[in-house]
Design a protein around this motif. Structure first.
Motif, PDB file in Angstrom:
ATOM      1  N   LEU A 674       0.865  -1.177   0.000  1.00 33.02           N
ATOM      2  CA  LEU A 674       0.000   0.000   0.000  1.00 33.02           C
ATOM      3  C   LEU A 674       0.900   1.225   0.000  1.00 33.02           C
ATOM      4  N   GLY A 675       0.885   1.947  -1.142  1.00 34.59           N
ATOM      5  CA  GLY A 675       1.710   3.148  -1.238  1.00 34.59           C
ATOM      6  C   GLY A 675       3.157   2.892  -0.932  1.00 34.59           C
ATOM      7  N   GLY A 676       3.675   1.753  -1.371  1.00 29.54           N
ATOM      8  CA  GLY A 676       5.062   1.411  -1.113  1.00 29.54           C
ATOM      9  C   GLY A 676       5.304   0.718   0.209  1.00 29.54           C
ATOM     10  N   LEU A 677       4.291   0.593   1.042  1.00 28.27           N
ATOM     11  CA  LEU A 677       4.420  -0.070   2.341  1.00 28.27           C
ATOM     12  C   LEU A 677       4.087  -1.552   2.175  1.00 28.27           C
ATOM     13  N   ALA A 678       5.038  -2.434   2.475  1.00 26.52           N
ATOM     14  CA  ALA A 678       4.811  -3.872   2.333  1.00 26.52           C
ATOM     15  C   ALA A 678       3.851  -4.354   3.420  1.00 26.52           C
ATOM     16  N   LEU A 679       2.859  -5.148   3.016  1.00 24.49           N
ATOM     17  CA  LEU A 679       1.847  -5.687   3.927  1.00 24.49           C
ATOM     18  C   LEU A 679       1.614  -7.161   3.616  1.00 24.49           C
ATOM     19  N   ARG A 680       1.024  -7.868   4.550  1.00 23.76           N
ATOM     20  CA  ARG A 680       0.502  -9.217   4.303  1.00 23.76           C
ATOM     21  C   ARG A 680      -0.874  -9.295   4.927  1.00 23.76           C
ATOM     22  N   GLY A 681      -1.870  -9.580   4.066  1.00 26.52           N
ATOM     23  CA  GLY A 681      -3.241  -9.596   4.530  1.00 26.52           C
ATOM     24  C   GLY A 681      -3.910  -8.328   4.040  1.00 26.52           C
ATOM     25  N   PRO A 682      -5.033  -7.962   4.620  1.00 23.71           N
ATOM     26  CA  PRO A 682      -5.743  -8.671   5.691  1.00 23.71           C
ATOM     27  C   PRO A 682      -6.541  -9.860   5.162  1.00 23.71           C
ATOM     28  N   ARG A 683      -6.678 -10.879   6.010  1.00 24.67           N
ATOM     29  CA  ARG A 683      -7.478 -12.046   5.667  1.00 24.67           C
ATOM     30  C   ARG A 683      -8.255 -12.481   6.903  1.00 24.67           C
ATOM     31  N   LEU A 684      -9.367 -13.154   6.633  1.00 25.22           N
ATOM     32  CA  LEU A 684     -10.272 -13.555   7.708  1.00 25.22           C
ATOM     33  C   LEU A 684      -9.532 -14.383   8.754  1.00 25.22           C
ATOM     34  N   ASP A 685      -9.784 -14.084  10.038  1.00 27.03           N
ATOM     35  CA  ASP A 685      -9.144 -14.799  11.141  1.00 27.03           C
ATOM     36  C   ASP A 685     -10.141 -14.867  12.292  1.00 27.03           C
ATOM     37  N   VAL A 686     -10.370 -16.068  12.817  1.00 23.49           N
ATOM     38  CA  VAL A 686     -11.318 -16.201  13.930  1.00 23.49           C
ATOM     39  C   VAL A 686     -10.669 -16.828  15.164  1.00 23.49           C
ATOM     40  N   TRP A 687      -9.363 -17.092  15.145  1.00 23.50           N
ATOM     41  CA  TRP A 687      -8.704 -17.762  16.270  1.00 23.50           C
ATOM     42  C   TRP A 687      -8.060 -16.742  17.194  1.00 23.50           C
ATOM     43  N   ARG A 688      -8.150 -16.994  18.492  1.00 23.11           N
ATOM     44  CA  ARG A 688      -7.368 -16.238  19.466  1.00 23.11           C
ATOM     45  C   ARG A 688      -6.628 -17.226  20.353  1.00 23.11           C
ATOM     46  N   ALA A 689      -5.498 -16.798  20.893  1.00 21.19           N
ATOM     47  CA  ALA A 689      -4.788 -17.625  21.868  1.00 21.19           C
ATOM     48  C   ALA A 689      -5.684 -17.755  23.093  1.00 21.19           C
ATOM     49  N   PRO A 690      -6.152 -18.967  23.415  1.00 17.73           N
ATOM     50  CA  PRO A 690      -7.175 -19.092  24.455  1.00 17.73           C
ATOM     51  C   PRO A 690      -6.757 -18.459  25.779  1.00 17.73           C
ATOM     52  N   ILE A 691      -7.676 -17.726  26.370  1.00 12.82           N
ATOM     53  CA  ILE A 691      -7.456 -17.191  27.712  1.00 12.82           C
ATOM     54  C   ILE A 691      -7.783 -18.297  28.712  1.00 12.82           C
ATOM     55  N   ASP A 692      -7.381 -18.102  29.959  1.00 11.95           N
ATOM     56  CA  ASP A 692      -7.630 -19.136  30.968  1.00 11.95           C
ATOM     57  C   ASP A 692      -9.107 -19.431  31.120  1.00 11.95           C
ATOM     58  N   ASN A 693      -9.947 -18.431  30.983  1.00 12.64           N
ATOM     59  CA  ASN A 693     -11.386 -18.666  31.082  1.00 12.64           C
ATOM     60  C   ASN A 693     -11.925 -19.463  29.901  1.00 12.64           C
ATOM     61  N   ASP A 694     -11.172 -19.532  28.802  1.00 12.39           N
ATOM     62  CA  ASP A 694     -11.536 -20.410  27.687  1.00 12.39           C
ATOM     63  C   ASP A 694     -11.089 -21.841  27.935  1.00 12.39           C
ATOM     64  N   VAL A 695     -10.011 -22.007  28.730  1.00 15.00           N
ATOM     65  CA  VAL A 695      -9.319 -23.289  28.848  1.00 15.00           C
ATOM     66  C   VAL A 695      -9.863 -24.144  29.982  1.00 15.00           C
ATOM     67  N   PHE A 696     -10.245 -23.502  31.105  1.00 13.46           N
ATOM     68  CA  PHE A 696     -10.638 -24.242  32.294  1.00 13.46           C
ATOM     69  C   PHE A 696     -12.153 -24.252  32.452  1.00 13.46           C
ATOM     70  N   GLY A 697     -12.607 -25.025  33.423  1.00 18.41           N
ATOM     71  CA  GLY A 697     -14.032 -25.105  33.707  1.00 18.41           C
ATOM     72  C   GLY A 697     -14.624 -26.418  33.249  1.00 18.41           C
ATOM     73  N   PRO A 698     -15.902 -26.660  33.561  1.00 21.93           N
ATOM     74  CA  PRO A 698     -16.525 -27.949  33.242  1.00 21.93           C
ATOM     75  C   PRO A 698     -16.732 -28.182  31.751  1.00 21.93           C
ATOM     76  N   ASP A 699     -16.844 -27.136  30.957  1.00 16.65           N
ATOM     77  CA  ASP A 699     -17.045 -27.282  29.507  1.00 16.65           C
ATOM     78  C   ASP A 699     -16.186 -26.240  28.807  1.00 16.65           C
ATOM     79  N   PRO A 700     -14.865 -26.456  28.761  1.00 12.03           N
ATOM     80  CA  PRO A 700     -13.974 -25.415  28.231  1.00 12.03           C
ATOM     81  C   PRO A 700     -14.286 -25.094  26.772  1.00 12.03           C
ATOM     82  N   VAL A 701     -14.559 -23.840  26.495  1.00 10.57           N
ATOM     83  CA  VAL A 701     -14.905 -23.460  25.135  1.00 10.57           C
ATOM     84  C   VAL A 701     -13.711 -23.625  24.209  1.00 10.57           C
ATOM     85  N   ALA A 702     -12.494 -23.526  24.743  1.00  9.83           N
ATOM     86  CA  ALA A 702     -11.316 -23.726  23.895  1.00  9.83           C
ATOM     87  C   ALA A 702     -11.253 -25.144  23.361  1.00  9.83           C
TER      88      ALA A 702
END
Length: 921
Positions: A674-702
């Motif tokens: 873009l205007g001489g600035l090298a880029l990669r993307g943007p492209r669709l992304d739905v993943w996040r590094a799971p937080i502890d509240n995603d990882v633990f519990g009786p039904d971990p969403v992660a």
């Protein structure tokens, strides 16, 4: 020595427990270097306590200390599981044992006087000798034990104090308290003269009702009481006094009166606070007013010293709590160092002091042989309760005693409750584990969902309800804090609670903080010990910032295009509070002023009069921000939008020429420059590094995310064509092995210096799982390290944790945007961003404009690298800055130990649109 070491947890040889007192009686502080030797077992050891024993080959170890923090053995962390076989009262033969020796000179003028040797904390069992004679043993690691050593000391000579500390003892079964197992003499040791005719014990009873104070000080007959500021000088003890013109003690007004109790032989100094705690008509009250616990659970821990916490660090953390409007502490799960309670009296906190008792690990065996219901443990448990009450009974900050924590139920609860009521009938009792409330005065729960809290609050009658633990502050979070606050305010019987917990218990190890498993423990609970509002070095986390905004006592709430102010204090009006205001257009201040807050009693609200000049004409977005301050400290803040921004024009008018669209260059459908600035993307992304509240519990969403393959999506370009609507790229994004997919349509338009992306996403197939995030990721050159944005800030914020994020214009760096959670995970999101720029030192870079807003994250490592890291120093900056421009995130919640995000904070797999303009600067 018996294999069970400790006779069902009973100490022996101690004198009766008494209050912690500040006395002018002579004493010797035995803190400092002791000779030390660590042995792997408790058997086959020599008689090191003998006076002539040669300890010259031993090491020197500071006392107080936790010996694993000084290189002797290793720390170990478990939450529930005992790190030894459950075979009460026995402990393994492999029982690390630390021998301590100290030679002390006792003054000659101590001859003929009674002398006590006092230990404030020994983990877990300490046998004590003086000049070769055994004087007794401690049991109850976080309880005070005193021994009468008069017969064994030699005044005017050198004396040998020897202590053998076993890591495991029968008492260890009573101390399974979700923390590092850290043996040692970890609190102060003193020798203290008890003069003939002195004051062994004092019990202050200071009540407040109808504007008057009542005072009785129980002390030895013949002692005299003085409270000069109340006109009491050398009056009799054990006598009731009614006092006018007394100011009540509350956390908001912690008024203390200096007092002294004296005999001819000794003077004891006290600080008296007048307050009456009672349960009245289903409410827990102080001085006739409902108590609202805006509290935290607090363990005693230091990242370098273990169980030893220097007094300056204690004061600093209490001051940090006050800054963030915390007004209550539960001393989970044992009595604290006595100095903490002196500071709580001074600074102003409600305190629930908990008995040194937890047997959570028995739950894993169906509660079989649980000491709570075993009469062989009755004496030990009653002794622990007695020591808890007796030491801390004189503190106005202490409003309840807790029988213990997570110890199941059984006959010994009644015995502990009985001794607490006998010693101190004026304070209510707490114990969460007994749902029958047979032995308690409040109904207590852990991690009740908002729906459960509402159901309890709406019941027509019952006991006061307290959440002794809620909003598990592990990693990125907690969410739901504002939801709970609203319930506490809506239902009077729901009297607040205590966040779990105050502090991450990370141990400093090189350039990171260690957690369970990092020391080779065969049994451990990983990073579940990293669950605090502040990091191990006591740096505030974003969770504490959010909590402070939610607990703030001056509430400034939008009401149309104005603000309403509410006095959220419990005991004071708004005298002295000033309201500082600004009007900003597109983040630039155009007017400012200050005025006194309206005269409001606790709980009252009023609309604010006009605080600002007319907004200048124009098209920019205008905001009124009001900050409430008291004595220079922020006690509340709020905003209202005075004018919405005009629609930002999207870029258009250029057609694709080869691979070029205006200033943009594409390759295979992807933006690469873009205007001489090298880029990669943007492209669709739905993943996040799971937080502890995603990882633990009786039904971990992660786990559900991984099962759905959201961490390994592949992209297939379906079509890329220039048309009347712009350059349109369609892509199918899906995981291997599944027919579910996300159909992404990227519509690019451009003019001379910018391009606009209009992204539309349609899920197809069976989506029975929410999305972690929804947006695009891209990479930009690493030299673009300066960040400026107009949106929520200054700190991290997510959909259910954003009260502290005020709309404004902020500056930072990519590095400073990161939150260094001890276990790396998703972090650093800035919310509702209208405009942002990333620049190099020359000012060149990339500008991003939202239509209307986007969520922004920027870091120097990829999400994959963040996901795989175990510690902060696993993250190594790369050559790029990785950006996420998101439509939304799944909420934080508190599911690591508690409820998931509220329904409205779930990011369901539904169609969404994201529109962003990109311009090279």
């Amino acid at each position: 020595m018996s294999a069970h070491i400790g006779d069902f947890g009973r100490p022996h040889g101690t004198v009766p427990p008494r209050a912690a007192l500040h006395t002018d009686a002579p004493s010797i502080d035995l803190s400092g270097a002791w000779r030390f030797r660590l042995s792997p077992t408790a058997t086959g050891l020599d008689e090191f306590w003998a006076e002539g024993y040669d300890d010259s080959g031993w090491d020197a170890l500071p006392v107080p200390s936790s010996w694993p923090m000084h290189g002797y053995g290793q720390p170990a962390y478990t939450n529930i599981t005992y790190p030894f076989p459950v075979d009460p009262p026995h402990v393994p033969t492999e029982n690390p044992t630390g021998d301590h020796r100290r030679v002390i000179e006792v003054p000659a003028d101590w001859a003929g006087q009674r002398v006590l040797l006092r230990f404030e904390g020994v983990d877990s069992y300490g046998r004590v000798w003086v000049n070769g004679a055994e004087v007794g043993a401690t049991q109850g690691s976080r309880l005070t034990h005193e021994f009468d050593v008069t017969a064994h000391l030699r005044a005017g000579e050198a004396n040998v104090v020897a202590v053998r500390v076993h890591q495991w003892s029968a008492g260890s079964y009573l101390e399974d308290q979700d923390m590092w197992w850290l043996p040692g003499i970890f609190r102060a040791v003193t020798l203290e003269v008890r003069p003939s005719g002195g004051i062994d014990d004092v019990f202050v009873h200071a009540g407040f009702a109808d504007g008057r104070g009542t005072l009785r000080v129980d002390a030895p007959d013949g002692a005299l009481l003085s409270v000069p500021s109340l006109g009491l000088r050398d009056v009799a003890v054990n006598t009731d006094h009614v006092l006018d013109r007394v100011e009540p003690w509350t956390p908001e007004t912690p008024t203390l009166y200096e007092a002294a109790v004296s005999t001819g032989a000794e003077t004891v100094s006290l600080r008296i606070g007048f307050r009456t705690v009672a349960v009245v008509d289903g409410l827990l009250t102080a001085n006739g007013q409902r108590i609202f616990f805006r509290g935290v659970n607090r363990h005693e821990f230091h990242p370098d010293l273990g169980r030893v916490v220097p007094l300056d660090a204690v004061r600093a953390e209490l001051e940090l709590m006050k800054t963030h409007h915390v007004n209550a502490i539960r001393t989970s799960h044992y009595p604290p160092d006595a100095a903490l309670l002196d500071l709580c009296d001074e600074l102003g906190f409600w305190v629930v002091v908990e008995n040194d008792f937890e047997t959570h690990g028995f739950e894993q065996n169906g509660w079989r042989n649980n000491p709570t219901d075993d009469p062989r443990w009755t004496d030990a448990l009653v002794d622990r309760m007695r020591r808890t009450v007796q030491r801390d009974k004189n503190h106005p900050s202490v409003v309840m005693w807790s029988l213990g924590n997570e110890a199941g139920v059984g006959r010994n609860l009644a015995s502990m409750a009985a001794v607490a009521r006998e010693l101190d009938p004026d304070r209510p009792l707490h114990y969460e584990g007994d749902r029958s409330n047979a032995h308690t005065d409040v109904h207590s729960r852990m991690y009740a969902t908002p729906d459960e809290v509402a159901e309890i609050g709406a019941a027509p009658d019952g006991l006061p309800f307290v959440l002794c633990e809620y909003a598990h502050a592990m990693g990125n979070g907690p969410g739901l804090l504002s939801t709970y606050r609203e319930l506490f305010e809506r239902y009077p019987r729901c009297q607040g609670g205590f966040i779990w917990e105050w502090l991450d218990h990370g141990i400093r190890r090189g350039n990171h903080f260690a957690y369970g498993g990092d020391f080779g423990e065969p049994v451990h609970d990983g990073n579940f010990v990293i669950d605090g509002l502040v990091f191990p070095d006591r740096t505030p986390s974003p969770g504490l910032t959010e909590l402070g905004a939610i607990f703030a006592p001056v509430r400034l709430v939008p009401d149309g295009d104005a603000l309403t102010v509410r006095n959220g204090y419990d005991h004071r009006d708004l005298t002295g509070v000033t309201l500082d205001w600004t009007v900003a257009v597109d983040g630039t201040t155009v007017a400012a002023g200050s005025q006194a807050a309206p005269d409001l009693a606790p709980g009252q609200s009023a609309p604010l009069p006009a605080l600002h000049a007319d907004v200048p004409a124009g098209r920019g977005e205008a905001w009124l921000t009001v900050t409430a301050r008291l004595a220079g400290a922020t006690v509340g803040a709020g905003q209202v939008r005075l004018r919405s921004a005009a629609d930002r024009p999207r870029r258009s008018g250029r057609r694709l020429v080869g691979d070029t669209l205006g200033p943009a260059v594409f390759r295979g459908g992807d933006l690469v420059a873009l205007g001489g600035l090298a880029l990669r993307g943007p492209r669709l992304d739905v993943w996040r590094a799971p937080i502890d509240n995603d990882v633990f519990g009786p039904d971990p969403v992660a786990d559900r995310w991984r099962k759905a393959g959201l961490h390994r999506l592949t992209h297939r370009v379906v079509d890329a064509a220039d048309g009347a609507d712009g350059y349109v790229v369609t892509s199918r994004v899906a995981p291997a092995g599944s027919d579910r997919a996300l159909l992404a349509t990227y519509t690019w338009t451009a003019d001379d210096d910018a391009v606009t992306l209009a992204l539309h996403v349609e899920p197809t197939g069976d989506w029975d799982v929410p999305l972690p995030r929804a947006g695009v990721s891209m990479a930009i050159p690493g030299r673009l390290g300066a960040v400026e944005w107009f949106g929520g800030g200054p700190g991290e914020a997510y959909v259910d944790s954003s009260v502290a994020a005020l709309v404004g214009r902020y500056e930072s760096t990519v590095d400073a945007l990161q939150t260094p959670y001890v276990r790396p995970q998703e972090n650093g999101n800035r919310t509702k961003v209208r405009q942002a720029s990333f620049t190099d030192p020359t000012g060149a870079g990339l500008e991003l404009i939202g239509h209307p807003t986007f969520e922004l994250t920027a870091r120097r490592w990829s999400t994959a690298e963040l996901t795989s890291a175990r510690h902060t120093d696993d993250l190594r900056p790369g050559r790029d800055v990785h950006l996420h421009l998101d439509y939304g995130h799944h909420g934080l919640g508190t599911a690591a130990c508690g409820p998931p995000p509220a329904p409205e904070a779930w990011l369901h797999a539904e169609p969404f649109d994201l529109v962003v303009t990109l311009r090279a600067r």
